[in-house]
Design a protein around this motif. Structure first.
Motif, PDB file in Angstrom:
ATOM      1  N   HIS A 262       0.845  -0.904   0.217  1.00 55.71           N
ATOM      2  CA  HIS A 262      -0.268   0.227   0.031  1.00 55.71           C
ATOM      3  C   HIS A 262       0.800   1.012  -0.121  1.00 55.71           C
ATOM      4  N   GLY A 263       1.915   0.903  -0.728  1.00 57.82           N
ATOM      5  CA  GLY A 263       2.768   2.358  -0.978  1.00 57.82           C
ATOM      6  C   GLY A 263       1.577   3.781  -1.984  1.00 57.82           C
ATOM      7  N   CYS A 264       1.534   4.530  -1.264  1.00 57.78           N
ATOM      8  CA  CYS A 264       0.513   5.463  -1.304  1.00 57.78           C
ATOM      9  C   CYS A 264       0.929   6.969  -2.028  1.00 57.78           C
ATOM     10  N   ASP A 265       2.053   6.898  -3.031  1.00 54.55           N
ATOM     11  CA  ASP A 265       2.592   8.125  -3.539  1.00 54.55           C
ATOM     12  C   ASP A 265       1.768   8.050  -5.079  1.00 54.55           C
ATOM     13  N   ALA A 266       1.282   8.035  -5.325  1.00 57.65           N
ATOM     14  CA  ALA A 266       0.329   8.341  -6.544  1.00 57.65           C
ATOM     15  C   ALA A 266      -0.986   9.182  -6.434  1.00 57.65           C
ATOM     16  N   HIS A 267      -0.454  10.153  -4.358  1.00 57.94           N
ATOM     17  CA  HIS A 267      -1.614  11.313  -4.125  1.00 57.94           C
ATOM     18  C   HIS A 267      -1.149  12.564  -5.186  1.00 57.94           C
ATOM     19  N   ALA A 268      -2.217  13.515  -5.587  1.00 57.06           N
ATOM     20  CA  ALA A 268      -1.292  14.723  -6.412  1.00 57.06           C
ATOM     21  C   ALA A 268      -0.227  15.150  -5.259  1.00 57.06           C
ATOM     22  N   TYR A 269      -0.610  15.340  -3.741  1.00 56.93           N
ATOM     23  CA  TYR A 269       0.695  15.593  -3.314  1.00 56.93           C
ATOM     24  C   TYR A 269       2.141  15.087  -3.222  1.00 56.93           C
ATOM     25  N   ASP A 270       2.007  14.020  -3.610  1.00 58.03           N
ATOM     26  CA  ASP A 270       3.352  13.092  -3.660  1.00 58.03           C
ATOM     27  C   ASP A 270       4.506  13.905  -4.390  1.00 58.03           C
ATOM     28  N   PRO A 271       5.777  13.998  -3.661  1.00 59.44           N
ATOM     29  CA  PRO A 271       6.515  14.981  -4.281  1.00 59.44           C
ATOM     30  C   PRO A 271       7.456  14.165  -5.680  1.00 59.44           C
ATOM     31  N   LEU A 272       7.552  12.368  -5.335  1.00 56.88           N
ATOM     32  CA  LEU A 272       8.221  12.202  -6.119  1.00 56.88           C
ATOM     33  C   LEU A 272       7.795  11.317  -7.418  1.00 56.88           C
ATOM     34  N   ALA A 273       6.398  11.727  -7.882  1.00 59.95           N
ATOM     35  CA  ALA A 273       5.568  10.936  -9.046  1.00 59.95           C
ATOM     36  C   ALA A 273       4.679  11.610  -9.169  1.00 59.95           C
ATOM     37  N   HIS A 274       3.910  11.590 -11.021  1.00 61.14           N
ATOM     38  CA  HIS A 274       3.279  12.336 -11.569  1.00 61.14           C
ATOM     39  C   HIS A 274       2.206  12.006 -11.412  1.00 61.14           C
ATOM     40  N   ILE A 275       1.241  11.691 -10.339  1.00 57.93           N
ATOM     41  CA  ILE A 275      -0.162  11.276 -10.819  1.00 57.93           C
ATOM     42  C   ILE A 275      -1.032  12.294 -10.651  1.00 57.93           C
ATOM     43  N   HIS A 276      -2.229  12.138 -10.505  1.00 61.69           N
ATOM     44  CA  HIS A 276      -2.822  13.197 -10.474  1.00 61.69           C
ATOM     45  C   HIS A 276      -4.189  12.819  -9.096  1.00 61.69           C
ATOM     46  N   CYS A 277      -3.589  12.469  -8.342  1.00 64.86           N
ATOM     47  CA  CYS A 277      -5.483  11.171  -7.614  1.00 64.86           C
ATOM     48  C   CYS A 277      -5.319  11.736  -6.315  1.00 64.86           C
ATOM     49  N   SER A 278      -7.085  11.937  -5.392  1.00 63.75           N
ATOM     50  CA  SER A 278      -6.921  12.126  -4.666  1.00 63.75           C
ATOM     51  C   SER A 278      -6.471  10.989  -3.433  1.00 63.75           C
ATOM     52  N   MET A 279      -7.470  11.315  -2.306  1.00 60.43           N
ATOM     53  CA  MET A 279      -7.447  10.505  -1.255  1.00 60.43           C
ATOM     54  C   MET A 279      -8.760   9.541  -1.474  1.00 60.43           C
ATOM     55  N   ARG A 280      -9.519   9.518  -2.104  1.00 61.07           N
ATOM     56  CA  ARG A 280     -10.582   8.859  -2.749  1.00 61.07           C
ATOM     57  C   ARG A 280     -10.047   7.331  -3.400  1.00 61.07           C
ATOM     58  N   ILE A 281      -8.654   7.419  -4.079  1.00 59.77           N
ATOM     59  CA  ILE A 281      -8.120   5.934  -4.298  1.00 59.77           C
ATOM     60  C   ILE A 281      -8.331   5.303  -3.002  1.00 59.77           C
ATOM     61  N   TYR A 282      -7.148   5.742  -1.791  1.00 57.67           N
ATOM     62  CA  TYR A 282      -6.894   5.168  -0.624  1.00 57.67           C
ATOM     63  C   TYR A 282      -7.862   4.616  -0.237  1.00 57.67           C
ATOM     64  N   ARG A 283      -9.387   5.246  -0.792  1.00 59.69           N
ATOM     65  CA  ARG A 283     -10.460   4.727  -0.102  1.00 59.69           C
ATOM     66  C   ARG A 283     -10.356   3.383  -0.702  1.00 59.69           C
ATOM     67  N   GLU A 284     -11.001   3.120  -1.843  1.00 59.21           N
ATOM     68  CA  GLU A 284     -11.137   2.968  -1.949  1.00 59.21           C
ATOM     69  C   GLU A 284     -10.402   1.013  -2.851  1.00 59.21           C
ATOM     70  N   MET A 285      -9.533   1.645  -2.712  1.00 59.46           N
ATOM     71  CA  MET A 285      -8.647   0.158  -3.061  1.00 59.46           C
ATOM     72  C   MET A 285      -8.668  -0.347  -2.415  1.00 59.46           C
ATOM     73  N   PRO A 286      -8.627  -0.438  -1.119  1.00 64.30           N
ATOM     74  CA  PRO A 286      -8.686  -1.061   0.104  1.00 64.30           C
ATOM     75  C   PRO A 286     -10.246  -1.317   0.505  1.00 64.30           C
TER      76      PRO A 286
END
Ligand SMILES: [Zn+2]
Length: 396
Positions: A262-286
């Motif tokens: 459950h790496g959570c670096d696909a969030h738009a705020y993450d400084p190391l990647a370029h995906i623009h997802c929100s917390m919603r994916i971290y509610r839905e994926m689990p």
């Protein structure tokens, strides 16, 4: 007691720490535990001890090459030998690299693997239905070298243990924004371990692999699935691809247990990647993984941590919601119904937040309506869908 979810105690893993400035920092675990304790969401009797260090070392020796382990041990002392320092670069551990050696590295990396094996054992033995080990998820480590902040591959160690002791079929689901390359290559020819990874395309992001045509080899062909996402992908496209891929994989593979990262670096705020997802994916994926476990593995589910480098604004909420989902916690009802997921506990965090990258969030989910939509949304979604179709050919 099969409906229980265990929290693997990770105090020894807290010593896995490169430096204060390094993005992979144990403050992520402290902030998550702090948030969950403010929600009263971890019972004392859910906290489980780790696995035997001796037995874990044996498993690590079975999956990692001995010359690599010996060099890690040497570099873990307060004064490493000249020879080990010279060899460090060859093993991915050079001082100025991504994964620099530090005192206590071997012991703390073994402790991380021990936690993930403890989680696997608790679930496979039937002592728990689900188990979470947030210090785990070091998915980039290779048999013969460290990579991407990862020294020993605890996910591979836990899966090897499950294979060896229980002979069970494992579906590994990696949701980190970086391709789960280490775990994939460990089991690339093994038909009993299905590795699935959703990540930003390797065209632009470390480690540069995880393309749709990577599908496993020899008898493991078809037991590997890579969902490669375009930069600036948003929630709807990410979740649609994820859902379709995991459903397809579970249906065709019929696992006995799910191990998820459950790496959570696909969030738009993450400084190391370029995906623009929100917390919603971290509610839905689990939630999606939980449903699969109920349907295919009689609930057997081991969850691990992983990347995630916005320590304050993203990781605690994402990992907090993972734990809540594993427990079917009553708080989820308000997260699912209140505006932006409802308020976080007012007293969180206890730790001084001057290191945060911006004002701390007040709600569990993000106010996505206030975000600017990506101009190429349609094009990005279509490209993701096309890549998924290619990846799914030859699977089941
Ligand atoms: Zn990552």
């Amino acid at each position: 007691m099969a409906s229980r979810t265990l929290w693997i105690n990770n105090s020894d893993s807290g010593r896995y720490r490169f430096s204060d400035e390094h993005p992979f920092h144990p403050v992520r675990l402290e902030l998550t535990e702090d948030l969950l304790s403010k929600c009263d969401a971890i019972d004392n009797d859910q906290v489980a001890p780790s696995f035997s260090m001796e037995e874990t070392e044996r498993i690590i020796r079975a999956i990692h090459r001995s010359d690599y382990i010996d060099c890690v041990i040497d570099l873990s002392t307060d004064s490493p030998s000249d020879d080990a320092i010279k060899q460090a670069i060859r093993y991915g551990l050079e001082e100025d690299g991504d994964t620099p050696y530090f005192p206590g590295m071997h012991e703390s990396a073994v402790a991380i693997s021990a936690g993930s094996i403890a989680a696997a054992d608790a679930v496979m033995s039937g002592r728990a239905e689900h188990a979470l080990h947030l210090a785990g998820g070091l998915h980039h480590a290779f048999p013969d070298r460290a990579s991407g902040f990862c020294v020993y591959n605890d996910a591979a160690a836990a899966i090897s243990y499950i294979r060896e002791k229980y002979n069970a079929r494992v579906l590994y689901i990696d949701t980190d924004v970086h391709h789960g390359d280490g775990v994939q290559w460990f089991f690339y020819t093994d038909p009993e371990v299905f590795t699935l990874s959703i990540h930003e395309t390797g065209k632009f992001l470390f480690p540069g692999s995880g393309f749709p045509h990577e599908r496993g080899d020899s008898s493991g062909y078809g037991a590997c699935l890579n969902i490669s996402m375009e930069p600036y992908t948003e929630d709807d496209s990410w979740l649609a691809c994820f859902n379709q891929a995991v459903e397809h994989a579970a249906r065709s593979f019929r696992p006995d247990i799910i191990v998820s990262q459950h790496g959570c670096d696909a969030h738009a705020y993450d400084p190391l990647a370029h995906i623009h997802c929100s917390m919603r994916i971290y509610r839905e994926m689990p939630k999606i993984i939980h449903r699969l476990a109920d349907r295919y593995t009689q609930g057997k589910w081991v969850a691990l941590g992983g990347g995630g480098y916005d320590h304050w604004r993203v990781v605690p909420r994402a990992w907090g919601m993972l734990w809540l989902e594993m427990n079917e916690h009553p708080l989820l009802a308000s997260i699912d119904s209140e505006p932006n997921g409802g308020l976080l506990p007012e007293q969180w965090p206890d730790i001084s937040s001057d290191k945060a990258d911006g004002p701390l969030p007040k709600t569990w989910l993000d106010d996505v309506a206030s975000w600017t939509p990506m101009p190429r949304r349609k094009e990005i979604s279509e490209k993701n869908k096309a890549n998924l179709e290619i990846a799914l050919q030859h699977i089941g």
